[in-house]
Design an enzyme around this catalytic site. Structure first.
Site, PDB file in Angstrom:
ATOM      1  N   CYS A 150       8.981  44.606 -21.264  1.00 41.37           N
ATOM      2  CA  CYS A 150       9.276  43.752 -22.137  1.00 41.37           C
ATOM      3  C   CYS A 150      10.471  42.780 -22.069  1.00 41.37           C
ATOM      4  O   CYS A 150      11.127  43.294 -22.560  1.00 41.37           O
ATOM      5  CB  CYS A 150       8.285  42.972 -23.036  1.00 41.37           C
ATOM      6  SG  CYS A 150       8.331  41.639 -23.790  1.00 41.37           S
ATOM      7  N   TYR A 152      -6.531   8.353   5.252  1.00 34.50           N
ATOM      8  CA  TYR A 152      -6.241   7.224   5.086  1.00 34.50           C
ATOM      9  C   TYR A 152      -5.732   6.371   6.217  1.00 34.50           C
ATOM     10  O   TYR A 152      -4.583   6.669   7.029  1.00 34.50           O
ATOM     11  CB  TYR A 152      -5.068   6.928   3.676  1.00 34.50           C
ATOM     12  CG  TYR A 152      -5.838   8.089   2.733  1.00 34.50           C
ATOM     13  CD1 TYR A 152      -7.132   7.303   1.460  1.00 34.50           C
ATOM     14  CD2 TYR A 152      -5.579   8.914   2.357  1.00 34.50           C
ATOM     15  CE1 TYR A 152      -7.667   8.332   1.503  1.00 34.50           C
ATOM     16  CE2 TYR A 152      -5.656   9.548   0.893  1.00 34.50           C
ATOM     17  CZ  TYR A 152      -6.983   9.253   0.984  1.00 34.50           C
ATOM     18  OH  TYR A 152      -7.219   9.838  -0.694  1.00 34.50           O
ATOM     19  N   CYS A 204      11.058  41.997 -26.023  1.00 37.20           N
ATOM     20  CA  CYS A 204      10.991  43.570 -27.129  1.00 37.20           C
ATOM     21  C   CYS A 204      10.857  44.931 -26.448  1.00 37.20           C
ATOM     22  O   CYS A 204      11.096  45.524 -26.957  1.00 37.20           O
ATOM     23  CB  CYS A 204       8.914  43.672 -27.783  1.00 37.20           C
ATOM     24  SG  CYS A 204       7.999  43.790 -26.861  1.00 37.20           S
ATOM     25  N   GLU A 209       0.883  -1.442   0.124  1.00 39.59           N
ATOM     26  CA  GLU A 209      -0.113   0.166   0.003  1.00 39.59           C
ATOM     27  C   GLU A 209       0.914   0.850  -0.165  1.00 39.59           C
ATOM     28  O   GLU A 209       2.181   0.927   0.289  1.00 39.59           O
ATOM     29  CB  GLU A 209      -0.751   0.157   1.375  1.00 39.59           C
ATOM     30  CG  GLU A 209      -0.544  -0.410   3.027  1.00 39.59           C
ATOM     31  CD  GLU A 209      -1.457  -0.392   3.796  1.00 39.59           C
ATOM     32  OE1 GLU A 209      -2.503  -1.067   3.454  1.00 39.59           O
ATOM     33  OE2 GLU A 209      -0.694   0.160   4.814  1.00 39.59           O
ATOM     34  N   CYS A 239       3.423  40.569 -22.177  1.00 37.91           N
ATOM     35  CA  CYS A 239       3.777  41.549 -22.842  1.00 37.91           C
ATOM     36  C   CYS A 239       2.685  42.259 -23.507  1.00 37.91           C
ATOM     37  O   CYS A 239       1.402  41.422 -24.135  1.00 37.91           O
ATOM     38  CB  CYS A 239       4.620  41.204 -24.013  1.00 37.91           C
ATOM     39  SG  CYS A 239       5.508  42.251 -25.232  1.00 37.91           S
ATOM     40  N   ASP A 285       2.534  10.752   2.346  1.00 41.22           N
ATOM     41  CA  ASP A 285       3.570  11.490   3.530  1.00 41.22           C
ATOM     42  C   ASP A 285       2.906  12.388   4.269  1.00 41.22           C
ATOM     43  O   ASP A 285       2.691  13.868   3.597  1.00 41.22           O
ATOM     44  CB  ASP A 285       4.526  11.572   1.909  1.00 41.22           C
ATOM     45  CG  ASP A 285       6.124  12.430   2.579  1.00 41.22           C
ATOM     46  OD1 ASP A 285       5.825  12.346   3.892  1.00 41.22           O
ATOM     47  OD2 ASP A 285       6.452  13.235   1.582  1.00 41.22           O
ATOM     48  N   LYS A 289      11.427   2.466  -0.136  1.00 40.37           N
ATOM     49  CA  LYS A 289      11.341   4.408   0.080  1.00 40.37           C
ATOM     50  C   LYS A 289      11.471   4.542  -1.616  1.00 40.37           C
ATOM     51  O   LYS A 289      12.586   3.581  -2.349  1.00 40.37           O
ATOM     52  CB  LYS A 289      12.111   5.365   0.851  1.00 40.37           C
ATOM     53  CG  LYS A 289      12.749   4.802   2.134  1.00 40.37           C
ATOM     54  CD  LYS A 289      11.081   5.768   2.671  1.00 40.37           C
ATOM     55  CE  LYS A 289      11.088   6.781   3.016  1.00 40.37           C
ATOM     56  NZ  LYS A 289      11.875   7.468   4.235  1.00 40.37           N
ATOM     57  N   LYS A 341       3.279   4.949   1.269  1.00 39.67           N
ATOM     58  CA  LYS A 341       3.811   5.012   2.361  1.00 39.67           C
ATOM     59  C   LYS A 341       3.880   6.698   2.076  1.00 39.67           C
ATOM     60  O   LYS A 341       3.685   7.081   1.612  1.00 39.67           O
ATOM     61  CB  LYS A 341       4.685   4.916   2.766  1.00 39.67           C
ATOM     62  CG  LYS A 341       5.406   5.439   3.697  1.00 39.67           C
ATOM     63  CD  LYS A 341       6.557   5.214   3.742  1.00 39.67           C
ATOM     64  CE  LYS A 341       7.039   5.194   5.450  1.00 39.67           C
ATOM     65  NZ  LYS A 341       7.373   6.328   5.892  1.00 39.67           N
ATOM     66  N   CYS A 349       5.710  39.921 -29.024  1.00 35.02           N
ATOM     67  CA  CYS A 349       6.511  39.024 -28.398  1.00 35.02           C
ATOM     68  C   CYS A 349       6.622  37.396 -28.616  1.00 35.02           C
ATOM     69  O   CYS A 349       7.149  36.633 -28.563  1.00 35.02           O
ATOM     70  CB  CYS A 349       6.907  39.207 -27.075  1.00 35.02           C
ATOM     71  SG  CYS A 349       7.960  41.164 -26.587  1.00 35.02           S
TER      72      CYS A 349
HETATM   73  S1  IVH Z   1       2.202   1.122   9.497  1.00 30.12           S
HETATM   74  C1  IVH Z   1       2.925  -1.228  12.388  1.00 30.12           C
HETATM   75  N1  IVH Z   1       0.797   1.951   6.566  1.00 30.12           N
HETATM   76  O1  IVH Z   1       5.085   5.892   7.774  1.00 30.12           O
HETATM   77  C2  IVH Z   1       3.624  -0.590  11.199  1.00 30.12           C
HETATM   78  N2  IVH Z   1       2.665   3.489   8.188  1.00 30.12           N
HETATM   79  O2  IVH Z   1       7.948   5.600   8.855  1.00 30.12           O
HETATM   80  C3  IVH Z   1       2.957   1.030  11.214  1.00 30.12           C
HETATM   81  N3  IVH Z   1       2.508   5.919   6.885  1.00 30.12           N
HETATM   82  O3  IVH Z   1       5.169   5.919  11.343  1.00 30.12           O
HETATM   83  C4  IVH Z   1       3.271   1.751  10.292  1.00 30.12           C
HETATM   84  N4  IVH Z   1       2.236   4.823   5.060  1.00 30.12           N
HETATM   85  O4  IVH Z   1       3.324   7.051  10.103  1.00 30.12           O
HETATM   86  C5  IVH Z   1       1.731   2.243   7.727  1.00 30.12           C
HETATM   87  N5  IVH Z   1       0.265   2.300   4.289  1.00 30.12           N
HETATM   88  C6  IVH Z   1       1.554   2.855   5.977  1.00 30.12           C
HETATM   89  C7  IVH Z   1       1.751   4.452   5.866  1.00 30.12           C
HETATM   90  C8  IVH Z   1       2.474   4.335   7.027  1.00 30.12           C
HETATM   91  C9  IVH Z   1       2.746   6.135   5.353  1.00 30.12           C
HETATM   92  C10 IVH Z   1       3.792   6.520   8.174  1.00 30.12           C
HETATM   93  C11 IVH Z   1       3.355   5.560   9.258  1.00 30.12           C
HETATM   94  C12 IVH Z   1       4.804   5.862   9.670  1.00 30.12           C
HETATM   95  C13 IVH Z   1       5.400   5.865   9.414  1.00 30.12           C
HETATM   96  C14 IVH Z   1       6.673   5.399   9.635  1.00 30.12           C
END
Ligand code: IVH
Length: 673
Positions: free
Chosen positions: A409, A224, A412, A119, A425, A123, A315, A121, A433
């Site tokens: 500009c 989410y 020109c 799934e 312009c 941010d 990552k 990650k 231009c």
């Molecule tokens: S699972 C026990 N799933 O990444 C597992 N974390 O660097 C706990 N994060 O603290 C985390 N997307 O804030 C999980 N799909 C995802 C995530 C996720 C973002 C973040 C979360 C976590 C941090 C770790």
């Protein structure tokens, strides 16, 4: 200013200095969000510290950031987490993922049987949301993993976290709060209107928004879920489905989704697919989280101090890096827009070297207070032009110099129209231009398609005065073309292409005019809506605003520009250029979709892959149907592509017939090229 460490520590002194730098970066990150290190630089430094500590266990400092949630700097609070909120370990390559898999199977003493979940990650900021008897009672930040801050004041402003569930369930969901790109822009517009500093990026914005209490305005964020405490189930997938069924938004609802893979090879493929999706996502992700799906296997694999052994974060390369702004260039675009471009100290972003980035418009420069010599965040999303997000004001040395905005500009030397956010312009588009750029655009493949007229020839024609606007292209003589292209053969090719261009549908002719704030899609919508150039010219701003997809705020400028282009249009008419839009051919009642009102949702990945929405709409109309953008009682068919979301749910609720892309393509087989 923090020293940025450039090599792995080789001595104890260097190790101390690396730890100090990392600690300062963490403190700044969680403080005002102005860490001197970008994520990639921090990850690299943390990796070096870990390597050094592995080799010199006796030197490890107690305050070392390794293995601590947020490097030990995340703000903690009063609320104790019932079950600690853990962090994740990272992998950065296929080999590291394989190694993680090997160590997981070693812990299990057997191969992984329940598969892996992949799934996004996300941010943003991790939070826990407690539901008691179906009511949302408390929101808590992750903090240091054992204690977090109470941020319940944010209840009601987080999309995806309903105040009430569908059933009186009691559980705690865990997940990420973030600002989508649209929410980020909206948040900054609201903050600007209130005289507050704009957020430098969505992640800082999320943290700031969640913590702030008693603001005179509300900023909407999105949640989410990726975990749950207090719900029983056999697999992660199953428990998350239960959370979603209760009404909480989970990672399944993101365009990336939650996929179960049987093997790590499949996971690796999925990581590649997600990396490809990343650029088009409405929010930032910094990797892919991979988890053992079966709860029994999670329990058997167990936990390290701060992260589970059963999950890891793969990552992805950073999309945002820090670098220095060396200079600002001002370019004049096809419509005469004068746009600032940043010249940067070259930096690698997501696998390619970035030397230039857009600085948006003069207002951005003014509002952000950007200066030459500033350290800036550069953001790149796929093939979109990299852009400068914000200056890192804390890293100023005093040597920075102001950016001079042009008074005339740059091309020109004429007046600049500074009335809008974008400066133009005063000579305007289609002439002066913007001429060369405007002509290059007009002859492009999607407009008049006169590809024999390359840039050099266009310049020759403009220099000789033979072409002063798009209209002049159609009255060029063979002689003029031979002169410009220095070849009879080339001149004849171009003449034939010009002849063909005379018959192009109105949408392409209109697009070739280069009307401000319009491009291909909008030109098509306008041409389809009005049918003839006369009708377009007769429309005032209010009428134009009725065209689908045309932002009402842009209508006055578009109307004014169409009026100003009157003489060019007259030339085109006089030259016999087509000024009508053919109706989309339709089979009407004889077509397989006769009488059907069709809504298309989700991504087309099969037989219709690569078709945009307009093209799919054309197909539907060709097959005798009508299209709509929203599901209602009038809808008779919903075509559900990949990651179909709320429209699919609504269609099911209204018992609308749902077709998968493949079934739909089979219905339309005769109309597909
Ligand atoms: S699972 C026990 N799933 O990444 C597992 N974390 O660097 C706990 N994060 O603290 C985390 N997307 O804030 C999980 N799909 C995802 C995530 C996720 C973002 C973040 C979360 C976590 C941090 C770790």
């Amino acid at each position: 200013m923090t020293t940025v460490i450039a090599v792995p520590p080789a001595s104890r002194d260097e190790y101390h200095s690396a730890v100090d730098t990392a600690l300062q970066a963490c403190a700044a990150y969680y403080g005002d969000g102005t860490s001197p290190l970008d994520d990639a630089a921090y990850d690299l430094l943390a990796g070096w510290i870990r390597d050094y500590e592995r080799e010199h266990p006796g030197h490890v400092r107690e305050d070392s950031p390794t293995g601590k949630v947020g490097g030990g700097a995340a703000p903690t609070g009063e609320v104790t987490h019932v079950v600690p909120m853990l962090s994740l370990d990272n992998v950065f390559s296929a080999e590291e993922l394989t190694k993680w898999g090997v160590s997981l199977e070693r812990r299990l003493g057997a191969p992984v049987r329940g598969g892996y979940v992949a799934e996004p990650k996300l941010d943003g900021a991790a939070i826990a949301a407690r539901y008691v008897d179906g009511r949302l009672t408390r929101l808590v930040t992750r903090g240091d993993g054992t204690h977090g801050e109470d941020i319940s004041h944010a209840i009601g402003s987080v999309v995806g976290l309903p105040a009430r569930l569908a059933s009186p369930a009691t559980f705690e969901v865990r997940g990420e709060v973030l600002l989508t790109r649209a929410q980020f822009d909206q948040a900054n517009a609201i903050r600007q209107a209130h005289g507050a500093k704009v957020f430098s990026n969505p992640r800082n914005g999320t943290a700031g928004t969640l913590r702030a209490k008693d603001r005179p305005y509300v900023i909407e964020t999105t949640f989410y879920a990726y975990g749950v405490v207090g719900l029983a189930g056999d697999t992660h997938e199953e428990m998350m489905a239960a959370v979603a069924a209760a009404g909480v938004q989970t990672t399944s609802a993101t365009p990336v989704g939650l996929h179960v893979c049987a093997t790590l090879e499949e996971v690796q493929l999925r990581v590649g697919q997600i990396a490809a999706l990343r650029a088009g996502l409405p929010f930032g992700i910094d990797g892919v989280v991979i988890k053992a799906n079966a709860v029994t296997e999670q329990e058997k694999a167990g936990l390290a101090t701060r992260h589970p052994h059963w999950a890891t974060a793969y990552k992805l390369p950073a999309m945002e890096r820090r670098t220095k702004l060396l200079a600002v260039e001002w370019n004049v675009g096809r419509t005469g827009v004068i746009a600032p471009r940043a010249e940067l100290e070259p930096v690698e972003v997501d696998g390619s070297i970035v030397r230039y980035a857009t600085l948006h418009n003069p207002r951005f420069i003014r509002d952000s207070g950007l200066m030459i010599g500033d350290t800036v965040s550069v953001f790149k999303a796929g093939d979109i032009i990299p852009r400068v997000e914000a200056p890192v004001v804390d890293l100023r040395t005093g040597e920075e110099t102001p950016i001079e905005l042009p008074g005339a500009c740059p091309k020109c030397g004429g007046d600049i129209d500074t009335s809008g956010e974008r400066w133009e312009c005063a000579g305007g588009a289609g002439g002066g231009c913007g001429l060369l750029a405007a002509l290059r655009y007009a002859v492009g493949r999607d407009q008049l398609d006169i590809d024999g007229l390359g840039t050099t020839y266009i310049e020759a024609l403009a220099d000789s005065g033979a072409v002063a606007d798009v209209g002049d292209l159609f009255t060029l003589s063979r002689e003029q073309l031979v002169d410009a292209t220095r070849s009879e053969k080339r001149a004849d090719t171009v003449l034939a292409q010009i002849e063909a261009a005379r018959a192009k549908p109105l949408n392409r002719v209109f697009c070739a005019l280069g009307v401000v704030r319009t491009g291909r899609t909008l030109s098509r919508e306008i041409a389809r809506y009005f049918g003839t150039m006369d009708a377009i010219r007769a429309a005032d701003a209010d009428t134009l605003a009725k065209v689908p997809k045309l932002p009402a705020a842009n209508a006055p400028k578009i109307a004014a520009h169409i009026a100003a282009l009157g003489p060019v249009v007259e030339k085109l008419v006089a030259a016999g250029v087509n000024m009508t839009e053919p109706p989309v051919p339709t089979m009407g009642d004889a077509g397989p979709l006769a009488g059907e009102t069709v809504v298309v949702t989700g991504g087309m990945t099969g037989a219709l892959a690569g078709k945009n929405r307009t093209e799919v709409s054309d197909l539907i109309i060709a097959a005798g149907g009508t299209t709509s953008g929203t599901v209602s009682r009038k809808t008779t068919i919903l075509v559900a592509g990949e990651k179909a979301g709320s429209k699919l749910a609504k269609a099911k609720e209204l018992e609308v017939r749902v077709l998968a892309e493949q079934e739909f393509a089979e219905l339309l087989a005769d109309w597909l090229p």
